[in-house]
Design an enzyme around this catalytic site. Structure first.
Site, PDB file in Angstrom:
ATOM      1  N   CYS A 130       0.822  -1.134   0.018  1.00 53.25           N
ATOM      2  CA  CYS A 130       0.170   0.084  -0.005  1.00 53.25           C
ATOM      3  C   CYS A 130       0.676   1.213  -0.152  1.00 53.25           C
ATOM      4  O   CYS A 130       0.202   2.338  -0.305  1.00 53.25           O
ATOM      5  CB  CYS A 130      -0.924  -0.020   1.353  1.00 53.25           C
ATOM      6  SG  CYS A 130      -0.183   0.074   2.597  1.00 53.25           S
ATOM      7  N   CYS A 175       1.606  -4.384   8.658  1.00 52.32           N
ATOM      8  CA  CYS A 175       1.545  -2.873   8.081  1.00 52.32           C
ATOM      9  C   CYS A 175       0.320  -2.685   8.902  1.00 52.32           C
ATOM     10  O   CYS A 175      -0.833  -3.161   8.413  1.00 52.32           O
ATOM     11  CB  CYS A 175       1.501  -2.799   6.482  1.00 52.32           C
ATOM     12  SG  CYS A 175       0.875  -1.196   5.991  1.00 52.32           S
ATOM     13  N   CYS A 178      -2.576  -1.409   5.718  1.00 61.71           N
ATOM     14  CA  CYS A 178      -3.458  -2.557   4.819  1.00 61.71           C
ATOM     15  C   CYS A 178      -3.421  -3.959   5.576  1.00 61.71           C
ATOM     16  O   CYS A 178      -3.748  -5.003   4.971  1.00 61.71           O
ATOM     17  CB  CYS A 178      -2.671  -2.757   3.499  1.00 61.71           C
ATOM     18  SG  CYS A 178      -1.097  -3.361   3.573  1.00 61.71           S
ATOM     19  N   CYS A 199      12.434  -8.331  11.974  1.00 69.47           N
ATOM     20  CA  CYS A 199      12.895  -9.396  11.172  1.00 69.47           C
ATOM     21  C   CYS A 199      11.860  -9.178   9.899  1.00 69.47           C
ATOM     22  O   CYS A 199      10.711  -9.730   9.845  1.00 69.47           O
ATOM     23  CB  CYS A 199      13.171 -10.485  11.516  1.00 69.47           C
ATOM     24  SG  CYS A 199      13.674 -11.833  10.508  1.00 69.47           S
TER      25      CYS A 199
END
Length: 222
Positions: A130, A175, A178, A199
Site C-alpha cells: 500500500c 502494516c 493494509c 525481521c
C-alpha cells in the site's frame, strides 16, 4: 489565496472560509480593548491607521496558521485510514510471491531477499502493498539473520499480533494501514540501543529514495 496555494479541495476551502468568517466576529472585541487601553493611558484615544492594519494582518496570520494546523492534522489522520481490499483485488495488484507473503503470511528464503544486504544512508522503506512508510534507512542494521532488520519503525505504522504457529510463540508485525504481513519482531538480543529487531521480508517492503514524509517520528513497537 492560501487555499489555492495549498491546493485544498472545495470542501476544505469552504470550511476555511466559514472558519475565517466566524473568527472575524471576535476582531471588534480586540479593537475595543485597544481603545479602552488607549483612553486610560492617554487623553487622545486615537488608533493609528498603520496600527489598525497591523492588527488586521496579525489576526489573519494567526487565524490562517490555526486553520492550517487543523488541516494538517486532518490530513495525517486520513492518511492513516485502513486500506481494505478483497482477496481477488490483492491478487490482481500483487505478484504471486508478494501475495503469498503479504496476504498469506508466508516467508521468503533466508538470504534471498533484495534488501537483506542493502544499507542506504537516506530514504525510507514503505509497505510493498500500500506504500505506507514503515522504516527509515537509518533504522536498518546488519543482524546476520538472513532477512532485513530494523530496530524501530515510524510511529503508528506497524501493528503486532501474537503468532503461535509452528509450535512456538512469536510476535508478528504487520502494516497498520493494509494489514500486510511484514515478518516478526524480537527483543532482548541487544543488537542496538532499542533492543528490538524487526525481521522483515524483502518482498513485503519497497525502498523509497526520497526524503522521509514530514511529521513522522520513530518508536519501538513493543
Amino acid at each position: 489565496r492560501l487555499a489555492h496555494n495549498y491546493q485544498l479541495g472545495d470542501n476544505t476551502r469552504n470550511s476555511m472560509f466559514s472558519f475565517l468568517v466566524s473568527a472575524e466576529r471576535f476582531r471588534p472585541v480586540a479593537l475595543t480593548q485597544t481603545v479602552v487601553a488607549s483612553q486610560i493611558c492617554s487623553k487622545r484615544p486615537v488608533i493609528e491607521k498603520s496600527a489598525f492594519i497591523g492588527t488586521q494582518r496579525h489576526f489573519a496570520a494567526s487565524t490562517c496558521r490555526s486553520f492550517c494546523a487543523r488541516s494538517f492534522s486532518l490530513q495525517m489522520a486520513q492518511s492513516a485510514e485502513k486500506l481494505r481490499k478483497s482477496e481477488d483485488e490483492w491478487k490482481k495488484e500483487l505478484s504471486p510471491e508478494q501475495f503469498r507473503i503479504l496476504r498469506k503470511k508466508g516467508t521468503e528464503r533466508a538470504g534471498s531477499g533484495e534488501y537483506d544486504g542493502y544499507y542506504p544512508s537516506e530514504g525510507y522503506f514503505a509497505c510493498a502493498g500500500c506504500g505506507n512508510p514503515l522504516y527509515s534507512a537509518q533504522a536498518k542494521f546488519k543482524s546476520g539473520c538472513g532477512w532485513p532488520a530494523f530496530d524501530k519503525c515510524f510511529k503508528g505504522s506497524v501493528k503486532t499480533e501474537t503468532d503461535n504457529s509452528f509450535g512456538m510463540r512469536r510476535v508478528e508485525i504487520m502494516c497498520e494501514k493494509c494489514d500486510g504481513h511484514l515478518g516478526h519482531v524480537f527483543e532482548g538480543e541487544r543488537f542496538t540501543p532499542t533492543n528490538e529487531r524487526h525481521c522483515v521480508n524483502s518482498v513485503s517492503i519497497k525502498y523509497v529514495a526520497g526524503p522521509v514524509p514530514e511529521g513522522l517520528s520513530e518508536e519501538k513497537c513493543l
